[in-house]
Scaffold this motif. Structure first.
Motif, PDB file in Angstrom:
ATOM      1  N   ALA A  62       0.685  -9.963   4.880  1.00 45.44           N
ATOM      2  CA  ALA A  62       0.922  -9.746   3.445  1.00 45.44           C
ATOM      3  C   ALA A  62       0.454  -8.370   2.982  1.00 45.44           C
ATOM      4  CB  ALA A  62       0.219 -10.827   2.633  1.00 45.44           C
ATOM      5  N   ASP A  63      -0.073  -7.568   3.897  1.00 46.57           N
ATOM      6  CA  ASP A  63      -0.612  -6.269   3.513  1.00 46.57           C
ATOM      7  C   ASP A  63       0.485  -5.267   3.204  1.00 46.57           C
ATOM      8  OD1 ASP A  63      -2.957  -5.087   2.890  1.00 46.57           O
ATOM      9  OD2 ASP A  63      -3.629  -4.782   4.943  1.00 46.57           O
ATOM     10  N   SER A  64       0.163  -4.350   2.321  1.00 46.02           N
ATOM     11  CA  SER A  64       1.084  -3.270   1.981  1.00 46.02           C
ATOM     12  C   SER A  64       0.280  -2.078   1.482  1.00 46.02           C
ATOM     13  CB  SER A  64       2.097  -3.712   0.922  1.00 46.02           C
ATOM     14  OG  SER A  64       1.428  -4.037  -0.270  1.00 46.02           O
ATOM     15  N   ILE A  65       0.909  -0.919   1.521  1.00 48.23           N
ATOM     16  CA  ILE A  65       0.292   0.310   1.040  1.00 48.23           C
ATOM     17  C   ILE A  65       1.340   1.060   0.230  1.00 48.23           C
ATOM     18  CG2 ILE A  65      -0.679   2.555   1.695  1.00 48.23           C
ATOM     19  CD1 ILE A  65      -1.643   1.212   4.302  1.00 48.23           C
ATOM     20  N   ARG A  66       0.962   1.485  -0.976  1.00 50.71           N
ATOM     21  CA  ARG A  66       1.857   2.314  -1.781  1.00 50.71           C
ATOM     22  C   ARG A  66       1.638   3.762  -1.361  1.00 50.71           C
ATOM     23  NH1 ARG A  66       5.406   1.125  -5.092  1.00 50.71           N
ATOM     24  NH2 ARG A  66       4.482  -0.865  -5.649  1.00 50.71           N
ATOM     25  N   LEU A  67       2.712   4.406  -0.922  1.00 45.41           N
ATOM     26  CA  LEU A  67       2.619   5.792  -0.480  1.00 45.41           C
ATOM     27  C   LEU A  67       2.458   6.698  -1.696  1.00 45.41           C
ATOM     28  CD1 LEU A  67       5.381   5.744   2.271  1.00 45.41           C
ATOM     29  CD2 LEU A  67       2.902   5.534   2.546  1.00 45.41           C
ATOM     30  N   PRO A  68       1.440   7.550  -1.709  1.00 46.11           N
ATOM     31  CA  PRO A  68       1.158   8.343  -2.908  1.00 46.11           C
ATOM     32  C   PRO A  68       2.248   9.358  -3.253  1.00 46.11           C
ATOM     33  CG  PRO A  68      -0.390   8.891  -1.146  1.00 46.11           C
ATOM     34  CD  PRO A  68       0.431   7.746  -0.674  1.00 46.11           C
ATOM     35  N   SER A  70       5.720   9.449  -2.255  1.00 42.50           N
ATOM     36  CA  SER A  70       7.040   8.883  -2.579  1.00 42.50           C
ATOM     37  C   SER A  70       6.949   7.735  -3.586  1.00 42.50           C
ATOM     38  CB  SER A  70       7.728   8.381  -1.312  1.00 42.50           C
ATOM     39  OG  SER A  70       7.054   7.233  -0.815  1.00 42.50           O
ATOM     40  N   GLY A  71       5.776   7.078  -3.656  1.00 47.26           N
ATOM     41  CA  GLY A  71       5.623   5.927  -4.530  1.00 47.26           C
ATOM     42  C   GLY A  71       6.193   4.650  -3.944  1.00 47.26           C
ATOM     43  N   ARG A  72       6.783   4.727  -2.752  1.00 51.07           N
ATOM     44  CA  ARG A  72       7.358   3.530  -2.125  1.00 51.07           C
ATOM     45  C   ARG A  72       6.267   2.712  -1.446  1.00 51.07           C
ATOM     46  NH1 ARG A  72      11.796   7.139  -1.394  1.00 51.07           N
ATOM     47  NH2 ARG A  72      11.003   7.876   0.590  1.00 51.07           N
ATOM     48  N   LEU A  73       6.578   1.425  -1.273  1.00 51.52           N
ATOM     49  CA  LEU A  73       5.651   0.483  -0.670  1.00 51.52           C
ATOM     50  C   LEU A  73       5.967   0.341   0.813  1.00 51.52           C
ATOM     51  CD1 LEU A  73       3.411  -1.258  -1.941  1.00 51.52           C
ATOM     52  CD2 LEU A  73       5.040  -3.134  -1.986  1.00 51.52           C
ATOM     53  N   VAL A  74       4.947   0.442   1.647  1.00 51.44           N
ATOM     54  CA  VAL A  74       5.083   0.186   3.076  1.00 51.44           C
ATOM     55  C   VAL A  74       4.381  -1.133   3.347  1.00 51.44           C
ATOM     56  CG1 VAL A  74       4.419   0.964   5.379  1.00 51.44           C
ATOM     57  CG2 VAL A  74       5.191   2.615   3.699  1.00 51.44           C
ATOM     58  N   SER A  75       5.080  -2.058   3.982  1.00 50.83           N
ATOM     59  CA  SER A  75       4.512  -3.370   4.289  1.00 50.83           C
ATOM     60  C   SER A  75       4.780  -3.678   5.757  1.00 50.83           C
ATOM     61  CB  SER A  75       5.151  -4.443   3.410  1.00 50.83           C
ATOM     62  OG  SER A  75       6.520  -4.586   3.745  1.00 50.83           O
ATOM     63  N   TRP A  76       4.184  -4.766   6.239  1.00 52.32           N
ATOM     64  CA  TRP A  76       4.442  -5.148   7.631  1.00 52.32           C
ATOM     65  C   TRP A  76       5.915  -5.458   7.850  1.00 52.32           C
ATOM     66  CZ3 TRP A  76       1.856  -3.836  11.570  1.00 52.32           C
ATOM     67  CH2 TRP A  76       0.488  -3.612  11.468  1.00 52.32           C
ATOM     68  N   ASP A  82      13.854  -0.685  10.058  1.00 51.27           N
ATOM     69  CA  ASP A  82      14.153   0.730   9.872  1.00 51.27           C
ATOM     70  C   ASP A  82      13.408   1.246   8.657  1.00 51.27           C
ATOM     71  OD1 ASP A  82      15.863   0.839  12.039  1.00 51.27           O
ATOM     72  OD2 ASP A  82      17.577   0.171  10.865  1.00 51.27           O
ATOM     73  N   ILE A  83      12.608   2.253   8.888  1.00 52.91           N
ATOM     74  CA  ILE A  83      11.848   2.863   7.804  1.00 52.91           C
ATOM     75  C   ILE A  83      12.340   4.299   7.685  1.00 52.91           C
ATOM     76  CG2 ILE A  83       9.882   3.721   9.142  1.00 52.91           C
ATOM     77  CD1 ILE A  83       8.095   2.557   6.961  1.00 52.91           C
ATOM     78  N   PRO A  84      12.582   4.791   6.486  1.00 58.77           N
ATOM     79  CA  PRO A  84      13.061   6.169   6.343  1.00 58.77           C
ATOM     80  C   PRO A  84      12.096   7.165   6.996  1.00 58.77           C
ATOM     81  CG  PRO A  84      13.176   5.010   4.246  1.00 58.77           C
ATOM     82  CD  PRO A  84      12.430   4.114   5.194  1.00 58.77           C
ATOM     83  N   ALA A  85      12.653   8.199   7.591  1.00 55.92           N
ATOM     84  CA  ALA A  85      11.848   9.200   8.290  1.00 55.92           C
ATOM     85  C   ALA A  85      10.793   9.815   7.374  1.00 55.92           C
ATOM     86  CB  ALA A  85      12.751  10.276   8.877  1.00 55.92           C
ATOM     87  N   GLU A  86      11.151  10.042   6.100  1.00 55.10           N
ATOM     88  CA  GLU A  86      10.171  10.655   5.194  1.00 55.10           C
ATOM     89  C   GLU A  86       8.989   9.720   4.921  1.00 55.10           C
ATOM     90  OE1 GLU A  86      13.566   9.074   2.565  1.00 55.10           O
ATOM     91  OE2 GLU A  86      13.421  10.255   4.385  1.00 55.10           O
ATOM     92  N   ASP A  87       9.229   8.395   4.914  1.00 50.04           N
ATOM     93  CA  ASP A  87       8.130   7.449   4.746  1.00 50.04           C
ATOM     94  C   ASP A  87       7.260   7.424   6.002  1.00 50.04           C
ATOM     95  OD1 ASP A  87       9.154   6.907   2.265  1.00 50.04           O
ATOM     96  OD2 ASP A  87       9.678   4.814   2.698  1.00 50.04           O
ATOM     97  N   ASP A  89       6.860   9.860   8.083  1.00 49.59           N
ATOM     98  CA  ASP A  89       6.108  11.128   8.081  1.00 49.59           C
ATOM     99  C   ASP A  89       4.937  11.068   7.105  1.00 49.59           C
ATOM    100  OD1 ASP A  89       7.903  12.098   9.923  1.00 49.59           O
ATOM    101  OD2 ASP A  89       9.030  13.315   8.471  1.00 49.59           O
ATOM    102  N   GLU A  90       5.152  10.458   5.930  1.00 54.86           N
ATOM    103  CA  GLU A  90       4.065  10.348   4.958  1.00 54.86           C
ATOM    104  C   GLU A  90       2.945   9.456   5.499  1.00 54.86           C
ATOM    105  OE1 GLU A  90       3.232   9.511   0.215  1.00 54.86           O
ATOM    106  OE2 GLU A  90       5.287   9.352   0.952  1.00 54.86           O
ATOM    107  N   CYS A  91       3.307   8.376   6.195  1.00 51.66           N
ATOM    108  CA  CYS A  91       2.296   7.507   6.808  1.00 51.66           C
ATOM    109  C   CYS A  91       1.508   8.282   7.864  1.00 51.66           C
ATOM    110  CB  CYS A  91       2.950   6.276   7.435  1.00 51.66           C
ATOM    111  SG  CYS A  91       3.597   5.094   6.238  1.00 51.66           S
ATOM    112  N   ALA A  92       2.203   9.063   8.679  1.00 47.44           N
ATOM    113  CA  ALA A  92       1.537   9.869   9.706  1.00 47.44           C
ATOM    114  C   ALA A  92       0.597  10.893   9.070  1.00 47.44           C
ATOM    115  CB  ALA A  92       2.577  10.557  10.591  1.00 47.44           C
ATOM    116  N   ALA A  93       1.014  11.498   7.966  1.00 46.19           N
ATOM    117  CA  ALA A  93       0.172  12.482   7.282  1.00 46.19           C
ATOM    118  C   ALA A  93      -1.082  11.822   6.704  1.00 46.19           C
ATOM    119  CB  ALA A  93       0.970  13.179   6.178  1.00 46.19           C
ATOM    120  N   LEU A  94      -0.930  10.620   6.147  1.00 44.80           N
ATOM    121  CA  LEU A  94      -2.095   9.897   5.630  1.00 44.80           C
ATOM    122  C   LEU A  94      -3.085   9.584   6.756  1.00 44.80           C
ATOM    123  CD1 LEU A  94      -0.395   7.452   3.109  1.00 44.80           C
ATOM    124  CD2 LEU A  94      -1.935   9.335   2.546  1.00 44.80           C
ATOM    125  N   LEU A  95      -2.559   9.175   7.910  1.00 42.45           N
ATOM    126  CA  LEU A  95      -3.423   8.894   9.059  1.00 42.45           C
ATOM    127  C   LEU A  95      -4.140  10.157   9.522  1.00 42.45           C
ATOM    128  CD1 LEU A  95      -1.277   6.516  11.266  1.00 42.45           C
ATOM    129  CD2 LEU A  95      -3.575   6.066  10.425  1.00 42.45           C
TER     130      LEU A  95
END
Length: 153
Positions: A62-68, A70-76, A82-87, A89-95
């Protein structure tokens, strides 16, 4: 009072009808003398930490993270589709911006003593990193209920 276990791991729940309230002890049942756990519900890790003082591991479906950015939600659910490449990339940058890696945190958790507050904080950070790692494509896992995260080299 009962500890938490999700239904897929045998957590029970209350069934209510007009005549009664029953405790259903999970689809797998309970061995004689075994612990009866309750499924606390599909809540994000943030809720578990704030309300119950622990982070469900290995992962929380049930976990999710709102990407700062893009504002989109990433969930399990999205992390394994399929996740957009920009999302990704944003997840990788946050990590990359975090001071420790997921592997560092998992090693630290394995060595950790009985400091409950530190354990909860570390489990919370691990849960977020696992989701970001999966969504960025940096790890593979066949199922969000598994702890078998394989780091791509």
């Amino acid at each position: 009072m009962a500890n938490h276990a999700p239904r897929h791991r045998g957590g029970g729940y209350y069934a209510v009808d007009d005549a009664s309230v029953r405790l259903v002890v999970g689809e797998r049942g309970v061995r004689k003398g075994g612990e009866i756990c309750l499924d606390y519900g599909a809540r994000p890790t943030d809720d578990f930490v704030v309300h119950y003082g622990f982070a469900p591991l290995p992962t929380n479906p049930a976990d999710s993270i709102r990407l700062p950015r893009s504002g989109r939600l990433v969930s399990w659910v999205r992390a394994f589709n399929d996740i957009p490449a920009e999302d990704a990339d944003e997840c990788a940058a946050l990590l990359a911006a975090m001071p420790t890696t997921l592997a560092d945190d998992l090693r630290h958790l394995a060595r950790l003593g009985s400091d409950d507050a530190l354990r909860v904080a570390l489990e919370y950070r691990i849960a977020k990193k696992q989701l970001l790692s999966a969504a960025s494509g940096r790890v593979r896992a066949a199922d969000p209920h598994t702890s078998a995260f394989l780091v791509d080299s």
